[in-house]
Motif scaffolding. Structure first.
Motif, PDB file in Angstrom:
ATOM      1  N   VAL A  74      43.683 -61.519  22.494  1.00  0.00           N
ATOM      2  CA  VAL A  74      42.740 -60.946  21.701  1.00  0.00           C
ATOM      3  C   VAL A  74      41.339 -61.491  21.939  1.00  0.00           C
ATOM      4  N   LYS A  75      40.328 -60.773  22.136  1.00  0.00           N
ATOM      5  CA  LYS A  75      38.997 -61.111  22.515  1.00  0.00           C
ATOM      6  C   LYS A  75      38.217 -61.441  21.342  1.00  0.00           C
ATOM      7  N   LYS A 129      49.545 -63.980  18.653  1.00  0.00           N
ATOM      8  CA  LYS A 129      50.561 -64.929  17.785  1.00  0.00           C
ATOM      9  C   LYS A 129      50.362 -66.152  17.144  1.00  0.00           C
ATOM     10  N   LYS A 130      49.479 -66.930  18.014  1.00  0.00           N
ATOM     11  CA  LYS A 130      49.221 -68.146  17.517  1.00  0.00           C
ATOM     12  C   LYS A 130      47.972 -68.075  16.519  1.00  0.00           C
ATOM     13  N   MET A 131      47.320 -67.278  16.629  1.00  0.00           N
ATOM     14  CA  MET A 131      46.000 -67.053  15.382  1.00  0.00           C
ATOM     15  C   MET A 131      46.926 -66.414  14.313  1.00  0.00           C
TER      16      MET A 131
END
Length: 48
Positions: free
Chosen positions: A3-4, A29-31
């Motif tokens: 994602v930007k 997924k990390k965020m």
């Protein structure tokens, strides 16, 4: 999936408001594991 994220940081230098823009890609997924707005803001600040 990446994602930007676009961030604009405003600072006041010598009485003038100056903006700096940053763009970076993060793993969605990390965020997503960060549940509150405060933790998301903290992680974004770590990137910039």
């Amino acid at each position: 999936m990446k994602v930007k994220i676009n961030v604009i940081k405003f600072e006041t230098i010598n009485g003038k408001k100056v903006g700096k823009a940053f763009s970076f890609l993060v793993d969605a997924k990390k965020m997503a594991k960060h549940k509150t707005e405060a933790t998301v803001k903290k992680k974004v600040e770590e990137y910039i």
